[in-house]
Design a protein around this motif. Structure first.
Motif, short mmCIF file in Angstrom:
data_model
loop_
_atom_site.label_atom_id
_atom_site.label_comp_id
_atom_site.label_asym_id
_atom_site.label_seq_id
_atom_site.Cartn_x
_atom_site.Cartn_y
_atom_site.Cartn_z
N GLY A 325 58.20 42.29 28.27
CA GLY A 325 56.95 41.02 28.66
C GLY A 325 56.52 40.58 29.90
O GLY A 325 56.22 39.62 30.59
N LYS A 326 57.27 41.76 30.82
CA LYS A 326 56.87 42.23 32.14
C LYS A 326 55.49 42.73 32.66
O LYS A 326 55.50 43.36 34.08
N LEU A 327 55.19 42.98 32.13
CA LEU A 327 54.07 44.07 31.93
C LEU A 327 52.72 43.28 32.97
O LEU A 327 52.69 41.88 32.76
N THR A 328 52.52 43.72 34.06
CA THR A 328 51.61 42.95 35.32
C THR A 328 49.72 43.44 34.49
O THR A 328 49.90 44.80 33.57
N PHE A 329 49.27 43.27 35.28
CA PHE A 329 47.50 43.67 34.98
C PHE A 329 47.42 45.07 35.72
O PHE A 329 47.07 46.29 35.23
N GLU A 330 48.33 44.97 36.68
CA GLU A 330 48.94 46.39 37.84
C GLU A 330 49.54 47.47 36.24
O GLU A 330 48.67 48.49 36.46
N VAL A 372 37.03 45.94 31.12
CA VAL A 372 37.92 45.46 31.23
C VAL A 372 38.76 45.54 32.85
O VAL A 372 39.09 45.37 33.62
N GLU A 373 37.85 47.02 32.98
CA GLU A 373 38.70 47.72 34.11
C GLU A 373 37.89 46.94 35.22
O GLU A 373 38.55 46.72 36.75
N ALA A 374 36.73 46.41 35.45
CA ALA A 374 35.80 46.15 36.28
C ALA A 374 36.17 44.33 36.40
O ALA A 374 36.77 44.13 37.71
N MET A 375 37.15 44.27 35.70
CA MET A 375 37.54 42.65 35.84
C MET A 375 38.57 43.32 36.62
O MET A 375 39.12 41.87 37.29
N ILE A 376 39.68 43.28 36.03
CA ILE A 376 41.12 43.74 36.59
C ILE A 376 41.24 43.73 38.43
O ILE A 376 41.88 43.56 39.06
N GLU A 382 47.45 40.83 44.16
CA GLU A 382 48.93 39.73 44.01
C GLU A 382 48.14 38.81 42.72
O GLU A 382 49.39 38.19 42.08
N GLU A 383 47.23 38.99 42.49
CA GLU A 383 46.82 38.62 40.99
C GLU A 383 46.82 39.93 40.44
O GLU A 383 47.53 38.75 38.99
N ARG A 384 46.94 40.71 40.54
CA ARG A 384 47.07 41.89 39.37
C ARG A 384 48.48 41.71 39.10
O ARG A 384 49.41 42.07 37.74
N ARG A 385 49.66 40.95 40.06
CA ARG A 385 51.47 41.52 39.97
C ARG A 385 52.19 40.13 39.55
O ARG A 385 52.40 40.04 38.82
N ASN A 386 50.91 38.85 40.09
CA ASN A 386 51.40 37.78 38.88
C ASN A 386 50.10 36.64 38.36
O ASN A 386 49.61 36.24 39.11
N PRO A 387 50.67 37.23 37.32
CA PRO A 387 48.94 36.75 36.82
C PRO A 387 49.31 35.28 36.81
O PRO A 387 47.76 34.42 35.83
N LYS A 388 50.55 34.42 37.19
CA LYS A 388 50.42 32.63 36.69
C LYS A 388 49.61 32.75 37.66
O LYS A 388 48.75 31.46 37.26
N LEU A 389 49.04 33.40 38.62
CA LEU A 389 47.51 32.99 40.14
C LEU A 389 46.07 32.36 38.72
O LEU A 389 46.03 32.16 39.69
N LEU A 390 46.28 32.92 38.08
CA LEU A 390 45.10 33.54 37.01
C LEU A 390 44.62 31.72 36.35
O LEU A 390 43.76 32.05 35.77
N SER A 394 38.88 28.80 40.07
CA SER A 394 38.30 29.19 41.29
C SER A 394 38.75 30.73 41.60
O SER A 394 37.62 31.70 41.53
N ARG A 395 39.22 31.31 40.93
CA ARG A 395 40.10 32.83 40.91
C ARG A 395 39.33 33.25 40.12
O ARG A 395 38.45 34.52 40.04
N VAL A 396 38.81 32.28 39.07
CA VAL A 396 38.86 33.58 37.23
C VAL A 396 37.44 33.29 37.75
O VAL A 396 36.50 34.16 37.62
N ARG A 397 36.56 32.44 38.58
CA ARG A 397 35.28 33.10 39.11
C ARG A 397 34.95 33.22 39.79
O ARG A 397 33.89 34.54 39.99
N ARG A 398 35.54 33.48 40.68
CA ARG A 398 35.45 34.89 41.41
C ARG A 398 35.69 36.68 41.13
O ARG A 398 34.58 37.14 41.30
N ILE A 399 36.31 36.88 39.69
CA ILE A 399 36.73 37.85 39.47
C ILE A 399 36.02 38.01 38.81
O ILE A 399 35.31 39.36 38.60
N ALA A 400 34.98 36.82 37.88
CA ALA A 400 33.97 37.09 37.42
C ALA A 400 32.36 37.75 38.16
O ALA A 400 31.50 38.50 37.92
N ARG A 401 32.37 36.76 39.30
CA ARG A 401 31.45 37.69 40.10
C ARG A 401 31.45 38.74 40.30
O ARG A 401 30.53 39.59 40.04
#
Length: 441
Positions: A325-330, A372-376, A382-390, A394-401
């Motif tokens: 259960g340690k897979l990252t978004f990266e 999905v690739e565009a979102m990641i 740092e966010e890809r390696r540590n999903p808890k930051l998401l 404000s980070r979610v809104r920035r990724i969406a834009r």
């Protein structure tokens, strides 16, 4: 390409798959439905007649297998006859004992001949060969330019002299240049026409005499249906090709050409070209294709595609991270990109036994992976390696834009990723498969 045929054949066979006994009436009914399915798929009438006759004879004959029920035996017979119809087994390239090996491509305009030249060059380079292409299509200046462009794209040299010299002279000098340059595999791209005509055939004869190729491959577009079979017959009479390359096997054709050309010409299908990518090209395996048509999947091809893209040590490392259960978004992004390199998602899923039937009527959109690739990729490293930051909105809104998505879509991806992590951790602890956290139907 074979979706409709696959559905019709499987419907015909469903009535006998579980049968403990098999009557003559059942055999007649199933072979009648098979006959209709093949005719609707635009298979040559004579080929259909022979195919149905063989199935009926074998199904009512003395063939008995203790391991299979009579119903299963019919499915086995249809599978074997489909494979035989398409050539029985793969016919691979043979190479000259004294290089270079020379392969000449023939075919009509628009059938994908020049693109097939590039795909074949890339294919043999993976086999350890040094390919070299010769532009002998002096009928269309654009064909020479197209081959040169393909050569630059895949980093394979192209010998060209424009459209003024005779094509047989270009072929002869091109082969000499390849030999002098140390290249051991020469692909000659010849001229095509809109229709088969005597002028083209005479030109092919002259090029063949000058080049003395080890193999002549006819390029056929299966989307043209029975026209492709007629073209193959015409070329057989004049060009005496020894194998075929079928293009656009991922298209919407009914499949009749692929099931007819071998029986009609007596020549094998050597290669299958699926998709627009230069890497989507491989030997044609009749037995595997028969399995795909009957919904049995094509695990061997799926494994081979995976082996070309996956490093074994890296795969084991990723597998351990996944189960912990340690897979990252990266990691997830890397795996998605690997899957995309293997080909269209619908084609890959269709190779898994049983899934072909389950996916009928389900639209599989490869653009979902792109979204999905565009979102990641819009996440910071740092966010890809540590999903808890998401968890930060404000980070979610920035990724969406950044990805052209809505915040809701980004949140849905994060939620599904977290659920997957939780599920894999439970499995890794030996608790088995937990209940899915979402409804599937």
């Amino acid at each position: 390409m074979f979706d409709t045929l696959s559905e019709r054949l499987n419907t015909a066979l469903d009535g006998v798959r579980g049968s403990g006994t098999l009557t003559e009436d059942q055999v007649k009914k199933v072979t009648r439905e098979i006959r209709l399915a093949l005719l609707e798929a635009d298979v040559n009438y004579g080929v259909v007649k022979e195919f149905v006759s063989n199935v009926r004879e074998r199904a009512t004959g003395a063939e008995v297998s203790k391991a299979l029920s009579p119903g299963q035996q019919v499915v086995k017979i249809v599978n074997e006859e489909l494979a035989r119809l398409m050539g029985g087994s793969a016919h691979k390239l043979s190479f000259a004992s004294r290089p270079p090996t020379v392969v000449m491509l023939a075919g009509l305009n628009g059938h994908g001949k020049t693109t097939a030249a590039g795909k074949l060059a890339l294919f043999v380079r993976k086999l350890g060969k040094q390919p070299f292409m010769v532009a002998c299509d002096t009928y269309r200046p654009a064909a020479v330019e197209q081959l040169q462009q393909i050569g630059r794209e895949i980093n394979v040299p192209v010998y060209a002299e424009g459209v003024e010299p005779a094509p047989e002279e270009i072929a002869e000098r091109g082969i000499r240049a390849a030999r002098d340059g140390g290249y051991d595999f020469v692909i000659i791209d010849t001229a095509g026409r809109q229709v088969v005509d005597l002028e083209m055939m005479e030109e092919l004869k002259r090029v063949r005499k000058a080049a003395r190729p080890h193999s002549v491959l006819l390029v056929l577009d299966v989307v043209t249906g029975q026209n492709a079979v007629e073209v193959a017959q015409a070329f057989q009479e004049y060009a005496d090709f020894d194998g075929m390359i079928l293009t656009k096997l991922d298209g919407d054709a009914r499949g009749g050409a692929a099931l007819s050309v071998v029986s009609v010409t007596g020549r094998p299908i050597k290669f299958a070209s699926e998709g627009e990518k230069m890497s989507e090209f491989d030997y044609f395996y009749p037995d595997r294709m028969a399995g795909r048509i009957l919904g049995m999947g094509d695990v061997l091809t799926l494994i081979e595609k995976a082996e070309q893209q996956v490093d074994k040590a890296e795969a084991e490392k990723q597998g351990k991270k996944l189960m912990a259960g340690k897979l990252t978004f990266e990691d997830f992004l890397e795996q998605m990109q690997m899957v995309k390199r293997m080909g269209p998602l619908s084609g890959l899923l269709g190779m898994i036994p049983g899934l072909n039937k389950q996916l009928q009527g389900v639209e599989i959109d490869d653009r979902v992976l792109n979204r999905v690739e565009a979102m990641i990729t819009s996440m910071t490293p740092e966010e890809r390696r540590n999903p808890k930051l998401l968890q930060n909105q404000s980070r979610v809104r920035r990724i969406a834009r950044g990805s052209g998505s809505s915040p809701q879509e980004v949140q849905k991806l994060i939620k599904q990723f977290n659920q997957m992590q939780k599920m894999m951790r439970q499995m890794g602890k030996g608790r088995g498969m937990p209940r899915l956290p979402f409804r599937t139907g």
